[in-house]
Design a protein around this motif. Structure first.
Motif, mmCIF file in Angstrom:
data_model
loop_
_atom_site.group_PDB
_atom_site.id
_atom_site.type_symbol
_atom_site.label_atom_id
_atom_site.label_comp_id
_atom_site.label_asym_id
_atom_site.label_seq_id
_atom_site.Cartn_x
_atom_site.Cartn_y
_atom_site.Cartn_z
ATOM 1 N N PRO A 159 -62.603 4.423 -9.205
ATOM 2 C CA PRO A 159 -63.188 3.174 -9.691
ATOM 3 C C PRO A 159 -62.132 2.273 -10.323
ATOM 4 O O PRO A 159 -61.229 2.757 -11.010
ATOM 5 C CB PRO A 159 -64.171 3.664 -10.758
ATOM 6 C CG PRO A 159 -63.581 4.946 -11.251
ATOM 7 C CD PRO A 159 -62.880 5.566 -10.079
ATOM 8 N N THR A 160 -62.235 0.987 -10.066
ATOM 9 C CA THR A 160 -61.551 -0.006 -10.890
ATOM 10 C C THR A 160 -62.671 -0.841 -11.507
ATOM 11 O O THR A 160 -63.836 -0.645 -11.166
ATOM 12 C CB THR A 160 -60.599 -0.914 -10.078
ATOM 13 O OG1 THR A 160 -61.350 -1.936 -9.435
ATOM 14 C CG2 THR A 160 -59.789 -0.125 -9.063
ATOM 15 N N GLU A 161 -62.339 -1.741 -12.394
ATOM 16 C CA GLU A 161 -63.401 -2.530 -13.004
ATOM 17 C C GLU A 161 -64.072 -3.481 -12.015
ATOM 18 O O GLU A 161 -65.194 -3.910 -12.225
ATOM 19 C CB GLU A 161 -62.876 -3.299 -14.229
ATOM 20 C CG GLU A 161 -61.993 -4.505 -13.923
ATOM 21 C CD GLU A 161 -60.556 -4.113 -13.562
ATOM 22 O OE1 GLU A 161 -60.327 -2.964 -13.147
ATOM 23 O OE2 GLU A 161 -59.671 -4.989 -13.689
ATOM 24 N N THR A 162 -63.384 -3.799 -10.889
ATOM 25 C CA THR A 162 -63.956 -4.747 -9.925
ATOM 26 C C THR A 162 -64.833 -4.035 -8.900
ATOM 27 O O THR A 162 -66.039 -4.277 -8.829
ATOM 28 C CB THR A 162 -62.842 -5.511 -9.184
ATOM 29 O OG1 THR A 162 -61.970 -4.558 -8.547
ATOM 30 C CG2 THR A 162 -62.061 -6.397 -10.137
ATOM 31 N N TYR A 176 -64.732 -0.121 -6.242
ATOM 32 C CA TYR A 176 -63.979 1.108 -5.972
ATOM 33 C C TYR A 176 -62.862 0.805 -4.981
ATOM 34 O O TYR A 176 -63.039 0.072 -4.009
ATOM 35 C CB TYR A 176 -64.902 2.198 -5.393
ATOM 36 C CG TYR A 176 -65.590 3.016 -6.472
ATOM 37 C CD1 TYR A 176 -66.640 2.473 -7.205
ATOM 38 C CD2 TYR A 176 -65.187 4.322 -6.752
ATOM 39 C CE1 TYR A 176 -67.257 3.211 -8.216
ATOM 40 C CE2 TYR A 176 -65.803 5.073 -7.748
ATOM 41 C CZ TYR A 176 -66.827 4.506 -8.481
ATOM 42 O OH TYR A 176 -67.427 5.235 -9.467
ATOM 43 N N HIS A 180 -59.914 -0.526 -15.638
ATOM 44 C CA HIS A 180 -60.804 0.632 -15.743
ATOM 45 C C HIS A 180 -60.040 1.845 -16.270
ATOM 46 O O HIS A 180 -58.956 2.164 -15.764
ATOM 47 C CB HIS A 180 -61.398 0.946 -14.373
ATOM 48 C CG HIS A 180 -62.590 1.842 -14.429
ATOM 49 N ND1 HIS A 180 -62.508 3.168 -14.771
ATOM 50 C CD2 HIS A 180 -63.895 1.596 -14.192
ATOM 51 C CE1 HIS A 180 -63.728 3.706 -14.730
ATOM 52 N NE2 HIS A 180 -64.586 2.761 -14.390
ATOM 53 N N THR A 205 -69.485 -0.496 -5.118
ATOM 54 C CA THR A 205 -69.483 -0.580 -6.583
ATOM 55 C C THR A 205 -69.941 0.726 -7.235
ATOM 56 O O THR A 205 -69.989 0.818 -8.462
ATOM 57 C CB THR A 205 -70.381 -1.729 -7.063
ATOM 58 O OG1 THR A 205 -71.674 -1.557 -6.492
ATOM 59 C CG2 THR A 205 -69.825 -3.083 -6.614
ATOM 60 N N THR A 206 -70.295 1.728 -6.412
ATOM 61 C CA THR A 206 -70.591 3.064 -6.944
ATOM 62 C C THR A 206 -69.900 4.101 -6.067
ATOM 63 O O THR A 206 -69.551 3.825 -4.912
ATOM 64 C CB THR A 206 -72.106 3.393 -6.920
ATOM 65 O OG1 THR A 206 -72.522 3.470 -5.549
ATOM 66 C CG2 THR A 206 -72.925 2.334 -7.644
ATOM 67 N N VAL A 261 -69.330 0.236 -11.366
ATOM 68 C CA VAL A 261 -68.258 -0.598 -11.912
ATOM 69 C C VAL A 261 -68.833 -1.778 -12.684
ATOM 70 O O VAL A 261 -70.004 -2.130 -12.533
ATOM 71 C CB VAL A 261 -67.321 -1.108 -10.796
ATOM 72 C CG1 VAL A 261 -66.724 0.065 -10.041
ATOM 73 C CG2 VAL A 261 -68.065 -2.056 -9.869
#
Ligand code: TXA
Ligand code: MG
Length: 314
Positions: free
Chosen positions: A17-20, A22, A111, A139-140, A161
């Protein structure tokens, strides 16, 4: 996180994961791993990738920062901003990851999972969004699983995220350019810079219908030497870019021969492509003659890049 870093070091493909969104990570200095990464995303195209790093000093080892770039980095990193910058002379990011361009896209993600992996791994990690080509960004971890299970080595589940759209991409050219809108609003960047971001040219390539970014793809890497494709008979003095061990007439009079993959492996050929073109371009040959490359798998992307290299100088 340590397992993820070990897998990356061994050439593995790790979704994290990154904050934006995956990302699907690979060691940015390992062309074979990067070739597998393009393969894993399906319908491979060698779009240049973003190098993720843990801190500014690592970023400055791979790219040159002018005052504007530094101001952007200091204000928005870690966070959802990617900067496209000139590579340093000893930039360790593989040519395949930057599509042979002289620039490199970099960001420091915010993240905590991404940051831990980068810290333990200790080098740049290229990571496109961890989806199959043409699908929306994940995003998951479950999105990643449904697109890429069986094609990659590890998925690190860090929950949903926070940002959900990709990073904003700014090209730090003479005029800072908005290459892709994203997680950092344009207005925040313009306020810091004290001026408007310019728009990329209309003919920018599109990234499979996702938010437009690669404005600079108009300047795809092209050698100075003329490039001739699908060659089965070599003219005297030509440099040969070979593939496989198929026969080719006139090879005795070649000025230089480099073989993308003697065993005919397209991933190996992709990993070697940009580096070999650059080397052959320095040999002073009349022409770089390229043997036919099959169109399946990564061959489609290899042939696409070779065609662009060939028209570049016609
Ligand atoms: O939020 C994000 O940026 C996510 C997470 C995983 O970090 N990554 C992401 O990567 O969106 P990707 O590969 O899906 O999109 C990267 C974009 C591509 O459109 C590519 O063309 C552009 O960045 N890009 C990369 N290097 C470039 C360069 N040297 N010049 C211009 N565009 C570049
Ligand atoms: Mg993407």
């Amino acid at each position: 996180m340590a397992t993820a870093a070990r897998s990356l070091a061994a050439g593995g493909l790790v979704a994290f994961p990154t904050e934006t969104v995956y990302g699907l990570g690979a060691d940015a200095t390992n062309p074979a791993a990067i070739a597998r990464l393009y393969q894993a995303k399906g319908r491979p195209a060698f779009n240049p990738l973003i190098a993720h790093v843990g801190d500014l000093s690592s970023a400055r080892q791979i790219a040159r920062f002018d005052a504007t770039a530094l101001a952007l980095a200091e204000t928005f990193w870690p966070g959802p901003l990617t900067l496209v910058l000139p590579k340093t002379p000893d930039c360790a990011v593989a040519d395949l990851a930057t599509a042979g361009l002289d620039t490199v896209a970099i960001r420091i993600p915010a993240h905590p999972v991404a940051r831990d992996i980068l810290r333990i791994f200790g080098g740049p990690v290229v990571a496109p969004s961890a989806n199959l080509s043409g699908h929306v960004s994940p995003t998951t971890a479950a999105h990643v699983q449904s697109d890429l299970a069986g094609r990659i080595d590890l998925i690190v589940d860090g929950g949903a995220v926070a940002v959900g759209v990709e990073s904003t991409i700014v090209g730090c050219f003479e005029q800072p350019m908005l290459l892709r809108p994203g997680g950092v609003p344009r207005a925040d960047i313009e306020r810091l810079l004290g001026r408007a971001l310019v728009q990329p040219p209309e003919d920018a390539d599109s990234d499979n219908g996702q938010p437009l970014a690669p404005g600079m793809l108009a300047s795809h890497y092209a050698p100075r030497t003329r490039v001739r494709l699908n060659v089965i008979h070599l003219e005297p003095g030509e440099a040969l870019l070979a593939f496989g061990l198929g026969a080719i007439s006139g090879i005795d009079a070649a000025s230089t021969v480099m073989n993308l993959s003697e065993r005919g492996d397209l991933a190996e050929a992709a990993a070697n492509l940009f580096g070999y073109l650059r080397t052959l371009d320095t040999k002073g040959a009349r022409t770089i003659a390229v043997m036919p490359i099959p169109q399946d798998g990564l061959g489609e992307a290899i042939n696409d890049r070779l065609r662009r290299a060939a028209v570049g100088r016609e």
